[in-house]
Design a protein around this motif. Structure first.
Motif, short mmCIF file in Angstrom:
data_model
loop_
_atom_site.label_atom_id
_atom_site.label_comp_id
_atom_site.label_asym_id
_atom_site.label_seq_id
_atom_site.Cartn_x
_atom_site.Cartn_y
_atom_site.Cartn_z
N THR A 7 -5.67 0.65 -2.72
CA THR A 7 -7.01 -0.12 -3.44
C THR A 7 -8.30 0.21 -2.53
OG1 THR A 7 -5.45 -1.77 -3.94
CG2 THR A 7 -7.74 -2.39 -4.07
N ALA A 8 -8.32 0.38 -1.34
CA ALA A 8 -9.53 0.88 -0.60
C ALA A 8 -10.03 2.07 -1.01
CB ALA A 8 -9.18 0.86 0.96
N GLU A 9 -9.22 3.08 -1.23
CA GLU A 9 -9.40 4.54 -1.63
C GLU A 9 -10.09 4.39 -2.99
OE1 GLU A 9 -6.36 7.02 0.99
OE2 GLU A 9 -5.99 6.84 -1.24
N LEU A 10 -9.73 3.46 -4.04
CA LEU A 10 -10.12 3.54 -5.44
C LEU A 10 -11.50 2.78 -5.39
CD1 LEU A 10 -6.78 2.44 -7.08
CD2 LEU A 10 -7.84 4.65 -7.48
N ARG A 11 -11.61 1.89 -4.66
CA ARG A 11 -13.13 1.31 -4.40
C ARG A 11 -13.92 2.07 -3.86
NH1 ARG A 11 -10.61 -4.53 -1.88
NH2 ARG A 11 -10.11 -5.44 -3.99
N ASP A 50 0.88 -1.08 0.14
CA ASP A 50 -0.09 0.12 -0.02
C ASP A 50 1.08 1.38 0.18
OD1 ASP A 50 -2.44 -1.07 -0.27
OD2 ASP A 50 -3.19 -0.58 1.87
N PRO A 51 0.59 2.27 -0.63
CA PRO A 51 1.47 3.44 -0.92
C PRO A 51 1.54 4.24 0.33
CG PRO A 51 -0.36 3.72 -2.31
CD PRO A 51 -0.62 2.24 -1.85
N ILE A 52 2.81 4.67 0.76
CA ILE A 52 2.83 5.53 1.84
C ILE A 52 3.78 6.67 1.54
CG2 ILE A 52 2.33 3.80 3.69
CD1 ILE A 52 5.19 3.43 4.27
#
Length: 488
Positions: A350-354, A148-150
């Motif tokens: 991925t959660a933000e895109l969903r 996950d990007p940080i």
């Protein structure tokens, strides 16, 4: 251009400074000889401390005297000569000329936000893999997920990257973690500009300032630059026998090609029932074999040996380790190249895109936790031949077996019925059939009524529970008010 007088003064000052520095070095060496000899001798500890304090005091006095003499000499020089000898002093305004600056920096420049100018070492100009000891901040609400990007802040740089988290096992292997641990450090490996070891690391997930929760995601420090460190992930390959010999079997479904079978030659395998085995080599399927006649895929079938004969219903599995590739992603944070009121946006999770595109979480039936129900297998009893039974010891002889019940000779005589008796027997069978059908329908009806009654009872219990909870709250409020009044 300097005149001859200032140049002569400059040369005289340099010679005088050189002579005085040599004299100062000789005085320091001479004074250092006293305390060191005292330390080597058998003098008391107090005398040693006194000598050391005296030496340090003398050194401080001489350094301060030298500083005052230098300042007094430099004050007599003009500004250009003093800059050549001393360099730029603290608080002096300088003008820097920087090449290759993007035009957005000049376009969106805001004087209210100062720019820090610094330098980096020669080793920090390269880009590579960094191994970091990282710990999730205890005030951050969620755990961090691998890849996950940080946004990482190390030294002078801020950049976005996708780390892979791992932990070191006892045998020195770095095992990949899907999520960061709760209250302990873990390894994080990512791609980015190199920083010297022991540098501090600060990580956040978003740069927006309107976030309500705590924004600092994790903290840590750089351990080393390690391009050869490997992060491993454990996998479990499963297969099933397709052909069984005595203690050898052909396993299918575990590998996809003969090349994979060759890669895992000699690997240890095991059945669910506990029979251990080993992968030998890729199986050679002949043209007239049953697998080819059935049209099944013959690629990736392995020949394996076991301790005992396996069954067709056995499941064979193998535990293996594979290398995890660390993504080479590094996106520098360029907040100075855009307006100050605009937030910098990097790669999203991925959660933000969903959430942004209203995409549901994919549901995999095989990933759902459910209870394992295995049917109890009943094996046939071991039949020992009669000729072999006398040779066996008493402990192993078959005994205590229930004998089969044989009917009497009267029961074995068939009953011959005439036409009338056959009609009566048929009518009785029909009545029994009607009775059984009626009983079955009544049982189904009672089951449905019971389910409806239980559902209605559950609703009533829920309403009653809510009412009782409200009554308790009201009672507790009244009691609390009475206690407060009594205290006053």
């Amino acid at each position: 251009m300097m005149d001859r007088t200032s140049l002569a003064r400059k040369l005289i000052t340099r010679r005088r400074n050189r002579k005085e520095s040599n004299l100062m070095q000789g005085a320091i060496l001479t004074k250092y000889a006293v305390p060191f000899s005292a330390l080597s001798s058998s003098a008391p500890e107090k005398r040693k401390e006194t000598d050391l304090a005296f030496v340090s005091f003398q050194l401080k006095e001489e350094i301060e005297l030298r500083k005052q003499m230098n300042v007094s000499e430099l004050n007599d020089l003009d500004e250009d000569t003093r800059v050549e000898i001393e360099g730029f002093r603290t608080g002096t305004y300088v003008r820097l000329e920087i090449h290759g600056v993007p035009y957005e920096l000049v376009e969106h420049f805001d004087p209210c936000h100062p720019i820090l100018v610094g330098g980096i070492g020669l080793g920090e100009e390269n880009t590579g893999y960094m191994q970091v000891s990282l710990k999730r901040h205890r005030w951050h609400r969620k755990v961090l997920k691998t890849k996950d990007p940080i946004v990482v802040s190390i030294g002078w740089r801020r950049f976005q990257t996708t780390p892979v988290y791992a932990i070191e096992d006892r045998n020195g292997r770095h095992r990949m973690l899907k999520y960061t641990p709760e209250h302990m450090h873990c390894f994080a490996m990512f791609w980015g500009p190199l920083a010297p070891p022991k540098s501090g690391v600060l990580a956040v997930q978003s740069l927006s300032s309107n976030k309500v929760p705590f924004r600092i995601t994790a903290t840590g420090w750089v351990q080393e630059f390690n391009n050869t460190a490997r992060i491993m992930k454990k996998i479990k390959l499963t297969g099933a026998p397709c052909k069984i010999f005595k203690k050898t079997a052909l396993i299918k479904g575990m590998f996809t090609s003969d090349l994979e079978v060759a890669r895992f030659e000699g690997a240890a395998i095991r059945t669910v029932s506990g029979i251990r085995g080993q992968v030998k080599k890729a199986a050679k399927i002949e043209p007239g074999d049953a697998l080819r006649r059935k049209g099944e895929i013959t690629e990736g079938i392995a020949r394996c040996t076991f301790e005992d004969k396996v069954l067709m219903s056995d499941i064979v599995f193998m535990r293996a380790w594979v290398n995890v590739e660390v993504p080479t992603y590094c996106n520098l944070v360029t907040t100075s190249l855009q307006p100050r009121d605009q937030m910098w946006q990097g790669m999203r999770t991925t959660a933000e895109l969903r959430k942004a595109h209203n995409i549901p979480i994919p549901h995999n039936k095989d990933s759902v936790y459910k209870g394992i129900e295995r049917k109890v297998r009943k094996f046939n009893a071991i039949e020992v031949p009669r000729k072999l039974q006398p040779l066996l010891p008493f402990k192993s002889k078959p005994k205590d077996r229930p004998k089969g019940k044989k009917g009497s000779a009267v029961d074995m005589i068939p009953e011959i019925m005439n036409i009338g008796e056959k009609k009566i027997h048929g009518a009785l069978q029909q009545l029994h059939l009607l009775k059984h059908e009626k009983t079955r329908k009544e049982k189904i009806k009672r089951g449905l009524q019971k389910k409806a009654h239980e559902a209605q009872k559950a609703k009533t219990d829920e309403i009653t529970r809510k009412r009782q909870r409200e009554d308790r709250r009201e009672r507790y409020r009244e009691e609390d008010k009475k206690k407060k009044r009594a205290r006053k």
